[in-house]
Each structure stands twice: as structure tokens, then as C-alpha cells.
Design an enzyme around this catalytic site. Structure first.
Site, PDB file in Angstrom:
ATOM      1  N   GLN A   1      -4.532  -0.720  -5.047  1.00  0.00           N
ATOM      2  CA  GLN A   1      -5.577  -1.581  -5.566  1.00  0.00           C
ATOM      3  C   GLN A   1      -6.326  -1.247  -6.838  1.00  0.00           C
ATOM      4  O   GLN A   1      -6.430  -1.602  -7.875  1.00  0.00           O
ATOM      5  CB  GLN A   1      -6.594  -2.021  -4.591  1.00  0.00           C
ATOM      6  CG  GLN A   1      -6.461  -3.449  -5.506  1.00  0.00           C
ATOM      7  CD  GLN A   1      -7.464  -4.903  -4.428  1.00  0.00           C
ATOM      8  OE1 GLN A   1      -7.235  -4.147  -3.045  1.00  0.00           O
ATOM      9  NE2 GLN A   1      -8.238  -5.537  -4.877  1.00  0.00           N
TER      10      GLN A   1
ATOM     11  N   CYS B   1       0.486  -0.775  -0.021  1.00  0.00           N
ATOM     12  CA  CYS B   1       0.428   0.000   0.047  1.00  0.00           C
ATOM     13  C   CYS B   1       0.768   1.660   0.138  1.00  0.00           C
ATOM     14  O   CYS B   1       1.671   1.197   0.411  1.00  0.00           O
ATOM     15  CB  CYS B   1      -1.354   0.326   1.097  1.00  0.00           C
ATOM     16  SG  CYS B   1      -1.209   1.708   1.667  1.00  0.00           S
ATOM     17  N   GLU B   2       0.573   2.336  -1.460  1.00  0.00           N
ATOM     18  CA  GLU B   2       1.268   3.197  -1.045  1.00  0.00           C
ATOM     19  C   GLU B   2       1.304   4.405   0.357  1.00  0.00           C
ATOM     20  O   GLU B   2       1.636   5.711   0.054  1.00  0.00           O
ATOM     21  CB  GLU B   2       1.861   4.226  -2.427  1.00  0.00           C
ATOM     22  CG  GLU B   2      -0.021   4.599  -2.071  1.00  0.00           C
ATOM     23  CD  GLU B   2      -0.144   5.805  -4.170  1.00  0.00           C
ATOM     24  OE1 GLU B   2       0.619   4.945  -5.044  1.00  0.00           O
ATOM     25  OE2 GLU B   2      -0.884   6.205  -3.951  1.00  0.00           O
ATOM     26  N   HIS B   3       0.255   4.322   1.002  1.00  0.00           N
ATOM     27  CA  HIS B   3      -0.056   5.014   1.825  1.00  0.00           C
ATOM     28  C   HIS B   3       0.126   4.636   2.772  1.00  0.00           C
ATOM     29  O   HIS B   3       0.908   5.646   3.650  1.00  0.00           O
ATOM     30  CB  HIS B   3      -1.831   5.577   1.682  1.00  0.00           C
ATOM     31  CG  HIS B   3      -2.621   5.887   1.002  1.00  0.00           C
ATOM     32  ND1 HIS B   3      -3.220   5.082   0.140  1.00  0.00           N
ATOM     33  CD2 HIS B   3      -1.805   6.830   0.068  1.00  0.00           C
ATOM     34  CE1 HIS B   3      -4.060   5.236  -0.644  1.00  0.00           C
ATOM     35  NE2 HIS B   3      -3.032   6.996  -1.314  1.00  0.00           N
ATOM     36  N   HIS B   4       0.289   3.480   3.515  1.00  0.00           N
ATOM     37  CA  HIS B   4       1.071   3.002   4.372  1.00  0.00           C
ATOM     38  C   HIS B   4       2.316   2.075   4.170  1.00  0.00           C
ATOM     39  O   HIS B   4       3.092   1.724   5.326  1.00  0.00           O
ATOM     40  CB  HIS B   4       0.570   2.326   5.482  1.00  0.00           C
ATOM     41  CG  HIS B   4      -1.016   2.203   6.001  1.00  0.00           C
ATOM     42  ND1 HIS B   4      -1.800   2.634   4.748  1.00  0.00           N
ATOM     43  CD2 HIS B   4      -1.307   3.263   6.601  1.00  0.00           C
ATOM     44  CE1 HIS B   4      -3.239   3.613   5.215  1.00  0.00           C
ATOM     45  NE2 HIS B   4      -2.904   3.998   6.444  1.00  0.00           N
TER      46      HIS B   4
ATOM     47  N   HIS C   1      -5.667  -5.620   2.567  1.00  0.00           N
ATOM     48  CA  HIS C   1      -4.839  -4.987   3.169  1.00  0.00           C
ATOM     49  C   HIS C   1      -4.646  -5.119   4.106  1.00  0.00           C
ATOM     50  O   HIS C   1      -5.127  -4.816   5.041  1.00  0.00           O
ATOM     51  CB  HIS C   1      -5.270  -3.406   2.781  1.00  0.00           C
ATOM     52  CG  HIS C   1      -5.532  -3.124   0.896  1.00  0.00           C
ATOM     53  ND1 HIS C   1      -5.190  -2.344   0.428  1.00  0.00           N
ATOM     54  CD2 HIS C   1      -6.257  -3.848   0.272  1.00  0.00           C
ATOM     55  CE1 HIS C   1      -5.066  -2.058  -1.010  1.00  0.00           C
ATOM     56  NE2 HIS C   1      -6.484  -3.471  -1.172  1.00  0.00           N
TER      57      HIS C   1
ATOM     58  N   CYS D   1      -2.350  -2.861   5.929  1.00  0.00           N
ATOM     59  CA  CYS D   1      -3.064  -1.405   6.652  1.00  0.00           C
ATOM     60  C   CYS D   1      -4.228  -1.496   7.587  1.00  0.00           C
ATOM     61  O   CYS D   1      -5.016  -0.525   8.367  1.00  0.00           O
ATOM     62  CB  CYS D   1      -2.744  -0.385   5.594  1.00  0.00           C
ATOM     63  SG  CYS D   1      -3.122  -0.503   4.222  1.00  0.00           S
TER      64      CYS D   1
HETATM   65 ZN   LIG Z   1      -2.996   1.700   4.109  1.00  0.00          ZN
END
Ligand SMILES: [Zn+2]
Length: 239
Positions: free
Chosen positions: A170, A129-132, A198, A200
Site C-alpha cells: 500500500q 498484496c505482493e507478499h501473499h 488487506h 492477507c
Molecule cells: Zn500480504
């Protein structure tokens, strides 16, 4: 009055430009996994630095993160970690950022005149995941109807893996795989389904271990309820 939402956006110790979307800061957006474009957002000159230098610098910064967390980098178990993480990022889990690593795909003539859908299902999918920067784990199912050319089956897996080896969301991953297949196979008749967990979502945040996320792309002839039903039948009924 100072805007608290923007105040805590800091890069290299310097507050960055406010980064907001529809009035939400990137902290607030992070858990909602928005994405902004089909292309992975890359800075200009992203590949001017050699892989060796990338690994060297990532290792240095990762050692600093560990040090800030209070870990003892002299410990035998930990001292190799910054180098291991740097190598893993550049050579493995984020190697799909570099276009040089895109799989070379040979096309063959559709000699058998097979004109039904071909489905490659349950392709193992590991992304992040590019956010976490924590894993996305699941399966991808891809399908196409030949326009006269076919590709080796294992190449379908390799294309999925190439785009998965990037920091991802995704939805973008699904569309990038579909877009690449449409280009290679010169047809719009492509479908991609991803079903993934995910970490996250499951190991932090709302800590939901039961849910998974399904995304789909149905192009050309797959935009038809009968075709979708046929495809779903292949995916859900084992051999
Ligand atoms: Zn994430």
C-alpha cells in the site's frame, strides 16, 4: 550448522541465494509488508514475452499448483480455472505492470482559473498484496491544486486503477499514484490517501477483520495542517 532460515528458500526446486533484510528471511518479512523502492521491482526484459505466451505459461503452472494441491483438473468446474486465472492475471488484475497499459492523459488549460484544491474522493480500489497475492480492497482519495493545467476527472480514477493493478504494497501504491500525478500535472501540490483492507490480514494470518490500513502522501501546499484539515473535511463530510 545450517541456517534453517535460508534453507527453505527454494525456487524451481533449487535453493536460491539467501535473501535477508536486517537478519530476517523473506518468510518472516512477508507478514510485515515491507517495501524496498518506489518502482515496482521488475526483472530486465520483463515485457519481451507476449501476453499470449504469458497466459499460456501461467495457465500451465497454475494447473500444476492445483494438481499438487490434489484437485481433479478433469472436473468440469475446475478444468477451465488455469486458463481463467492466467487471463485474469495478464489482462486484468496485473495489467498495470505493463507500461503500455498506462492511461493516456490529456491536459486542459485551467480556463476557470480555479485555484483551490480539487478532491476526487472514494475512488474504488482493488489491488493485490505482493507478499501473499490476495486482494487489497479499499478507497483512494486524491487531490491536487492546479498549476495551470487540469485533467479529466475520470483520469484520476484510471491512474489509481492502473497502479493498483499490480502486485502491490500500500505504501508504494500511494507514492506511485502521487508521483504520477505530480509528473502529469507538473506540480508538487498533490495529496493521496488510501484506506484499505488487506485480505492477507483479515482472512488469514492474524485474521483481523476490523482493521484497515491508511497511507498518505502530502506534497507541496498539502504539507500544511490547515490544508490537511480542509482536505480531511471534504473526505469525511459527504455531500
Ligand atoms: Zn500480504
Amino acid at each position: 550448522m545450517t541456517n534453517m532460515k535460508n534453507q527453505d528458500i527454494i525456487q524451481n526446486g533449487i535453493p536460491s541465494q539467501p535473501h535477508e533484510l536486517n537478519g530476517y528471511s523473506h518468510h518472516e518479512i512477508g507478514d510485515d509488508h515491507l517495501f524496498t523502492s518506489l518502482e515496482t521491482p521488475m526483472k530486465p526484459g520483463a515485457f519481451e514475452m507476449s501476453d499470449e505466451e504469458k497466459k499460456y505459461r501461467i495457465s500451465g503452472y497454475f494447473a500444476e499448483i492445483m494438481d499438487i494441491l490434489g484437485l481433479d483438473l478433469n472436473d468440469d468446474s475446475l478444468k477451465g480455472t488455469p486458463d481463467r486465472v492466467a487471463k485474469m492475471y495478464v489482462e486484468e488484475i496485473f495489467s498495470g505492470l505493463n507500461p503500455e497499459n498506462k492511461p493516456k492523459v490529456a491536459l486542459f488549460d485551467n480556463k476557470y482559473q480555479y485555484n483551490q484544491m480539487l478532491v476526487e474522493k472514494n475512488i474504488t480500489l482493488y489491488s493485490n498484496c505482493e507478499h501473499h497475492f490476495v486482494p487489497i480492497v479499499g478507497v483512494a482519495h486524491v487531490a491536487y491544486i492546479s498549476s495551470g493545467k487540469v485533467i479529466g476527472l475520470s483520469k484520476l480514477n484510471r491512474i489509481v486503477q492502473y497502479f493498483a493493478k499490480r502486485p502491490q504494497v500500500q505504501e508504494r501504491l500511494t507514492n506511485q499514484i502521487a508521483d504520477e500525478l505530480m509528473k502529469i500535472l507538473d506540480t508538487k501540490d498533490v495529496a493521496v490517501i488510501i484506506d484499505a483492507k488487506h485480505l492477507c490480514v483479515s482472512s488469514r494470518g492474524v485474521e483481523d477483520n476490523a482493521s484497515s490500513t491508511v497511507t498518505t502522501y502530502y506534497g507541496g501546499k498539502f504539507n500544511d495542517p490547515d490544508k490537511i484539515r480542509e482536505l480531511q473535511g471534504f473526505i469525511h463530510n459527504g455531500i
